[in-house]
Design a protein around this motif. Structure first.
Motif, PDB file in Angstrom:
ATOM      1  N   THR A   1      12.842  27.411  67.142  1.00 44.49           N
ATOM      2  CA  THR A   1      14.096  26.662  67.041  1.00 44.49           C
ATOM      3  C   THR A   1      13.841  25.234  67.522  1.00 44.49           C
ATOM      4  O   THR A   1      13.312  25.036  68.617  1.00 44.49           O
ATOM      5  CB  THR A   1      15.196  27.301  67.900  1.00 44.49           C
ATOM      6  N   VAL A   2      14.184  24.273  66.699  1.00 40.93           N
ATOM      7  CA  VAL A   2      13.934  22.865  67.026  1.00 40.93           C
ATOM      8  C   VAL A   2      15.255  22.110  67.075  1.00 40.93           C
ATOM      9  O   VAL A   2      16.089  22.217  66.171  1.00 40.93           O
ATOM     10  CB  VAL A   2      12.996  22.207  66.002  1.00 40.93           C
ATOM     11  N   GLU A   3      15.443  21.329  68.147  1.00 43.46           N
ATOM     12  CA  GLU A   3      16.627  20.484  68.299  1.00 43.46           C
ATOM     13  C   GLU A   3      16.172  19.074  68.654  1.00 43.46           C
ATOM     14  O   GLU A   3      15.349  18.885  69.565  1.00 43.46           O
ATOM     15  CB  GLU A   3      17.539  21.032  69.395  1.00 43.46           C
ATOM     16  N   LEU A   4      16.679  18.096  67.935  1.00 41.40           N
ATOM     17  CA  LEU A   4      16.369  16.695  68.210  1.00 41.40           C
ATOM     18  C   LEU A   4      17.592  16.015  68.809  1.00 41.40           C
ATOM     19  O   LEU A   4      18.698  16.107  68.263  1.00 41.40           O
ATOM     20  CB  LEU A   4      15.950  15.962  66.942  1.00 41.40           C
ATOM     21  N   VAL A   5      17.376  15.314  69.947  1.00 37.04           N
ATOM     22  CA  VAL A   5      18.474  14.662  70.663  1.00 37.04           C
ATOM     23  C   VAL A   5      18.126  13.190  70.838  1.00 37.04           C
ATOM     24  O   VAL A   5      16.997  12.847  71.236  1.00 37.04           O
ATOM     25  CB  VAL A   5      18.700  15.328  72.039  1.00 37.04           C
ATOM     26  N   ARG A   6      19.074  12.316  70.560  1.00 37.33           N
ATOM     27  CA  ARG A   6      18.868  10.875  70.729  1.00 37.33           C
ATOM     28  C   ARG A   6      19.134  10.481  72.190  1.00 37.33           C
ATOM     29  O   ARG A   6      20.104  10.932  72.796  1.00 37.33           O
ATOM     30  CB  ARG A   6      19.786  10.106  69.794  1.00 37.33           C
ATOM     31  N   TRP A   7      18.236   9.605  72.699  1.00 36.82           N
ATOM     32  CA  TRP A   7      18.352   9.174  74.101  1.00 36.82           C
ATOM     33  C   TRP A   7      17.747   7.784  74.223  1.00 36.82           C
ATOM     34  O   TRP A   7      16.741   7.463  73.573  1.00 36.82           O
ATOM     35  CB  TRP A   7      17.617  10.190  75.000  1.00 36.82           C
ATOM     36  N   ASN A   8      18.339   6.966  75.107  1.00 37.28           N
ATOM     37  CA  ASN A   8      17.909   5.572  75.211  1.00 37.28           C
ATOM     38  C   ASN A   8      16.924   5.293  76.334  1.00 37.28           C
ATOM     39  O   ASN A   8      16.601   4.145  76.619  1.00 37.28           O
ATOM     40  CB  ASN A   8      19.131   4.658  75.386  1.00 37.28           C
ATOM     41  N   TYR A   9      16.436   6.313  77.035  1.00 36.23           N
ATOM     42  CA  TYR A   9      15.458   6.187  78.116  1.00 36.23           C
ATOM     43  C   TYR A   9      15.999   5.409  79.318  1.00 36.23           C
ATOM     44  O   TYR A   9      15.220   4.943  80.154  1.00 36.23           O
ATOM     45  CB  TYR A   9      14.160   5.519  77.626  1.00 36.23           C
ATOM     46  N   ALA A  10      17.289   5.237  79.414  1.00 42.89           N
ATOM     47  CA  ALA A  10      17.876   4.529  80.551  1.00 42.89           C
ATOM     48  C   ALA A  10      18.847   5.416  81.326  1.00 42.89           C
ATOM     49  O   ALA A  10      18.885   5.387  82.560  1.00 42.89           O
ATOM     50  CB  ALA A  10      18.588   3.266  80.063  1.00 42.89           C
ATOM     51  N   ASP A  11      19.625   6.213  80.635  1.00 45.67           N
ATOM     52  CA  ASP A  11      20.596   7.094  81.280  1.00 45.67           C
ATOM     53  C   ASP A  11      19.893   8.384  81.711  1.00 45.67           C
ATOM     54  O   ASP A  11      19.818   9.363  80.966  1.00 45.67           O
ATOM     55  CB  ASP A  11      21.742   7.396  80.306  1.00 45.67           C
ATOM     56  N   MET A  12      19.398   8.404  82.954  1.00 50.16           N
ATOM     57  CA  MET A  12      18.621   9.549  83.423  1.00 50.16           C
ATOM     58  C   MET A  12      19.490  10.784  83.675  1.00 50.16           C
ATOM     59  O   MET A  12      18.995  11.909  83.625  1.00 50.16           O
ATOM     60  CB  MET A  12      17.865   9.166  84.697  1.00 50.16           C
ATOM     61  N   ASN A  13      20.761  10.584  83.968  1.00 48.13           N
ATOM     62  CA  ASN A  13      21.652  11.736  84.152  1.00 48.13           C
ATOM     63  C   ASN A  13      21.775  12.564  82.871  1.00 48.13           C
ATOM     64  O   ASN A  13      22.112  13.750  82.922  1.00 48.13           O
ATOM     65  CB  ASN A  13      23.044  11.268  84.599  1.00 48.13           C
ATOM     66  N   PHE A  14      21.506  11.918  81.757  1.00 47.58           N
ATOM     67  CA  PHE A  14      21.575  12.597  80.470  1.00 47.58           C
ATOM     68  C   PHE A  14      20.606  13.781  80.407  1.00 47.58           C
ATOM     69  O   PHE A  14      20.821  14.737  79.663  1.00 47.58           O
ATOM     70  CB  PHE A  14      21.262  11.573  79.369  1.00 47.58           C
ATOM     71  N   LEU A  15      19.534  13.723  81.219  1.00 44.74           N
ATOM     72  CA  LEU A  15      18.493  14.748  81.152  1.00 44.74           C
ATOM     73  C   LEU A  15      18.866  16.041  81.867  1.00 44.74           C
ATOM     74  O   LEU A  15      18.237  17.078  81.642  1.00 44.74           O
ATOM     75  CB  LEU A  15      17.193  14.201  81.757  1.00 44.74           C
ATOM     76  N   ARG A  16      19.831  15.998  82.767  1.00 49.00           N
ATOM     77  CA  ARG A  16      20.101  17.140  83.647  1.00 49.00           C
ATOM     78  C   ARG A  16      20.300  18.472  82.917  1.00 49.00           C
ATOM     79  O   ARG A  16      19.626  19.458  83.242  1.00 49.00           O
ATOM     80  CB  ARG A  16      21.314  16.841  84.529  1.00 49.00           C
TER      81      ARG A  16
END
Length: 950
Positions: free
Chosen positions: A713-728
């Protein structure tokens, strides 16, 4: 603890370390120079010292002759030649020891004694490395000087020149007999030069002075002067032709001629009584036409002024104008000359290399610096002087090559015959073709195919490695390999050619480290250790038989006079510094020793494989154990070892990836062998369109694997490498996290990995989760910096840093170097078996994984008897090759430390993790000490075992 001297393999290794070190060479040349002081006591001491050194060299040579590729190599013949020269040189010391007068009454006897006295200079040639320097341009100029000097030398100097040329001719003879020639004409030219030099050297010897026309025959040596000067003249012609300077030169010459003749004619008719010859007297010579013309020519070509004092105003004006015009004419010639010299120097820097028995590298890529670095390490480890020549399409040398002064660089098109001849490919022994980065699979295939055709055209027999960023699979179902040539009906291209796929190796690397974190460190150590006293995977010829005797499987000596049970032999060899891993069958396939019960016996064993300091150690210790210790019983443990637990791998993998990991579809398909379901979350700074394209690409590629659509199962998520809380939320669910380079980050892309990691450590601590974290860096310098920073703070969470390019570079260098050292088909088959064994350990040989790197966690004290522990693990289907300590192990053997200080070599681990890993524990005193004193600090045992599905 046993010292270095009690370990025979290590003793030979360190003696060769010392004898082959440049410092020892300088020391010996100084001692040889001292022998000319004609001091009896000093000569006697030097005689004894030289005999000791010669005995060690002879012992090392005998020990190395047991195995290929040394036994059949050119190096063995060169060593034998130097051994003979050493004996003659040492015997010449007896003249001084017994105080035999050099100036005898009989002139002939005096010359003979003096010649024998000077033979001690023969020992100098061992330390001058003529073999490497013989085909360099500088050496050609030096020979030119010595040849000219030989026409004026007498007595002692003449004998030194005769000795020098005699040794040079002997070395050239050995090299030429092992040389591959581009054509019959090339071969005949080399041998013609050799015979001319031989005849010219013979007639230089005073004993052959009676030969008619001896002086004329000595002049033959002048023919050799033509070689370096012909190169200069040929390149000068090319520069003149390419630069189109003849038109400008003709124009300025004609202009100068017009000005000179015109000025002379005007002067002749207007100043008839002027002193044009500048001799202080006006005479008939000044009345002629030539003197005024020559005077005008001097005025124009000399930027100075040839008139001391003008006799008339017109002469002063003419002098000033002539100076101005002359300066421009002179500057014109300087400009043309500077361009010609600059072009000539550029041509000479890219001139054809007069070199032989070397390795060539065609092209440059991101992994090429790692290949070059590892080639240097493995060359120094084997005490050989590898000659590497690189051909690239850029005139500017890559910056990473500047520090490698042992590498020669040339530029040109790698597919052109002229460029390949420039690096003397016809005389090379090994070629490595580096396909460029960032091209499509079609481009890689076209480049590789055409390069192979060009290389085989110049040198049909050369060994070829092709390092490709893509896959190495055939592009036709009927083809056996990627570079099969359709029109080849005579097996012309059926020569040793190995395609090394970076995508394949990269996928195998990630697949294995996700199961066993130190896989890359262990495999790099098994291929090319960075410390010379460390052991690596070796292969050695054997020739014995594996057969059943008295109910036990035994391995016999090559001559079948003695045998020993295989399991007892393997356990005993561990304590003698050799870990026996596998035996090879007639087809060249390696089988682990724990599979012996499944063999069809009796079975001929052409070669054996093991972890040792060198192939000689593997052979000699196995031979010694069977011959002398075959009756020694193997100790047994009183009770089974407790506290050895296999690592349990979850069957459901939740993988989080930041950035983009190369060969990701192939990696996911390979992971299906170890995991039942795989859930991948890929986080990156991509647009919606790119996300959709990448998702469709991954699903299409992984869907071709059996069960891929249902299990991956593959999921691609967009992220700007600045909002670290997004990773939690993603970190909380992940089992393993790969931190890779973000393709869209242009400024310091690898710095983003450290930034994400610093926040990731905080997140995992706050969430109280323990995923395995794998930062993926570009080079070892970046990795070492990050490792040192993490080491400072003693984190409880383990972070494993990996450098895929360095791993691939080690793999290519290992394969290339061992192919390079194979000078005959038998030696090549040995190295082919070794390469396939390495592939098997990486899980890349067929469907059978008999030799996987595995670990057992240690949760209880280990037994004291390592030999008995090895036998117990072997009975369970494992070959124990080493262990990992809980903390870095740093300890120095006093003798080894002294040797390193007196005869240093560049060596140290580029990864801090290597300080915790011990392979072949009894291979040297330092690693043995880690077992005897730090056994309680062992965290896990490293083994080779068969891949288990459950």
């Amino acid at each position: 603890m046993n010292s270095v001297f009690s370990d025979r393999p290590l003793f030979y290794h360190h003696m060769e370390w010392i004898l082959m070190h440049p410092r020892f060479g300088f020391l010996m040349m100084g001692l040889i120079a001292l022998s000319f002081t004609h001091n009896q006591i000093l000569a006697a001491v030097l005689f004894i010292f030289f005999i000791g050194e010669l005995s060690m060299r002879l012992a090392i040579m005998i020990n190395k002759r047991h195995t290929n590729p040394y036994r059949s190599s050119l190096n063995q013949k060169i060593d034998a030649l130097f051994l003979v020269l050493d004996v003659i040189g040492i015997l010449s010391l007896l003249i001084t020891v017994f105080d035999i007068p050099i100036d005898a009454e009989n002139a002939a006897a005096a010359r003979l004694i003096r010649a024998f006295y000077l033979l001690r200079t023969l020992r100098m040639f061992r330390y001058l490395d003529l073999q490497s320097a013989m085909y360099s341009p500088t050496y050609g100029m030096l020979i030119s000087l010595i040849i000219l000097l030989s026409f004026f030398a007498e007595d002692t100097l003449m004998w030194i020149i005769i000795i020098f040329f005699s040794v040079e001719l002997a070395i050239r003879l050995l090299i030429m007999r092992h040389m591959n020639y581009e054509s019959r004409k090339d071969k005949m030219a080399e041998w013609a030069y050799w015979w001319v030099d031989t005849i010219a050297t013979i007639v230089m010897i005073p004993a052959f002075a009676f030969i008619p026309y001896g002086g004329a025959l000595r002049m033959l040596r002048l023919v050799r002067l033509l070689r370096p000067w012909m190169v200069i003249i040929r390149n000068l012609k090319e520069v003149m032709r390419e630069g189109q300077f003849m038109q400008e030169i003709n124009l300025i010459v004609l202009l100068l001629a017009v000005l000179s003749i015109g000025g002379g004619v005007i002067g002749h008719y207007t100043f008839a009584n002027f002193d044009y010859s500048q001799d202080g007297v006006v005479n008939a010579q000044d009345q002629g036409m030539f003197a005024p013309i020559w005077f005008a020519f001097r005025m124009f070509t000399d930027p100075g002024n040839t008139v001391v004092y003008p006799e008339a105003t017109s002469i002063a004006i003419f002098s000033v104008l002539a100076v101005i015009v002359g300066v421009f004419i002179f500057a014109f010639f300087i400009g043309i000359g500077a361009h010609i010299v600059s072009g000539l120097m550029a041509k000479l820097r890219n001139e054809r290399l007069n070199i032989t028995n070397h390795m060539v590298m065609l092209g440059w890529s991101k992994v090429a610096p790692f290949i070059v670095e590892q080639l240097k390490v493995v060359s120094e480890r084997s005490f050989s002087k590898l000659k590497l020549v690189i051909l690239n399409d850029s005139e500017k040398m890559p910056e990473s090559l500047i520090e490698h002064n042992w590498v020669s660089y040339r530029w040109g098109e790698v597919e052109e015959m002229k460029s390949l001849q420039r690096i003397n490919l016809g005389h090379a022994r090994q070629a490595v073709i580096n396909l460029p980065d960032g091209h499509t699979g079609a481009d890689d295939l076209a480049h590789a195919t055409y390069s192979l055709i060009a290389v085989r055209r110049v040198n049909p027999e050369i060994y070829v490695n092709i390092a490709t960023p893509g896959m190495a699979t055939p592009h036709l179902d009927s083809h056996q390999h990627m570079l099969q040539i359709g029109w080849d009906t005579t097996d012309f291209y059926n020569k040793p050619t190995v395609v090394l796929s970076q995508a394949d190796v990269r996928a195998n690397l990630f697949k294995n480290i996700l199961v066993y974190k130190d896989f890359d460190q262990v495999m790099e150590r098994l291929m090319i250790p960075e410390r010379t006293e460390d052991s690596s995977l070796q292969i050695s010829e054997w020739g014995g038989t594996l057969q059943r005797e008295n109910g036990r499987i035994c391995l016999s000596l090559p001559n079948s006079t003695q045998s020993m049970p295989l399991d007892d032999l393997a356990a005993l060899l561990l304590m003698r510094g050799v870990t026996l891993v596998a035996i090879a069958d007639e087809s060249g396939r390696a089988h682990p020793i724990y599979k012996a019960e499944s063999f069809e016996l009796p079975m001929h064993i052409p070669s054996i494989l093991g972890v040792a300091i060198g192939p000689n150690a593997l052979y000699s210790e196995t031979l010694f154990a069977i011959k002398r210790l075959h009756d020694r019983p193997c100790p047994k443990l009183e009770s089974p070892t407790l506290g050895l637990e296999p690592v349990k791998v979850k069957k459901e993998l939740k993988l989080l990836i930041t950035g983009w990991v190369g060969s990701l579809p192939l990696l996911l398909k390979r992971l299906l062998d170890d995991f039942e379901t795989i859930q991948v979350t890929l986080i990156d700074d991509m647009s919606k369109e790119e996300c959709a394209d990448q998702l469709e690409y991954l699903r299409r590629r992984t869907g071709t694997a059996e069960g891929g659509e249902d299990r991956i199962t593959v999921e691609l998520v967009r992220w700007n490498y600045a909002d670290m809380n997004f990773l939690r939320p993603y970190v909380k669910e992940a089992d393993k996290i790969l931190l890779s380079r973000a393709p869209h980050l242009k400024a310091h892309p690898y710095a983003s990995i450290a930034t994400v990691l610093s926040h990731l450590v905080t997140i995992v601590n706050e969430l109280c989760v323990h995923p395995d974290i794998y930062p993926v860096l570009e080079n070892r310098a970046q990795a070492l910096l990050l490792q040192q920073e993490l080491e400072r703070f003693k984190l409880t969470h383990e972070i494993h840093i990996t450098v895929p390019n360095a791993f691939y570079g080690t793999y290519v260098a290992h394969t290339s170097y061992h192919m390079y050292r194979s000078e005959n088909p038998e030696a090549y088959q040995l190295q082919r078996t070794l390469r396939h064994t390495i592939d098997d350990m990486m899980g890349d040989v067929g469907d059978i994984d008999e030799m996987d790197i595995q670990i057992l966690n240690v949760t209880a004290p280990l037994p004291e008897d390592a030999e008995a522990l090895f036998a117990e693990l072997l009975a369970k289907g494992y070959v124990w090759i080493g262990y990992r300590l809980k903390e870095s192990f740093v300890w120095n053997d006093p003798l080894q430390n002294t040797i390193r200080k007196l005869f240093p070599r560049e060596e140290d681990y580029s990864c801090l993790r290597q300080h915790q890993i011990i392979l072949n524990p009894f291979g040297n005193p330092v690693s043995r000490y880690s077992w005897t004193e730090y056994k309680h600090n062992i965290a896990e045992l490293i083994l080779i075992g068969e891949h288990q599905d459950d």
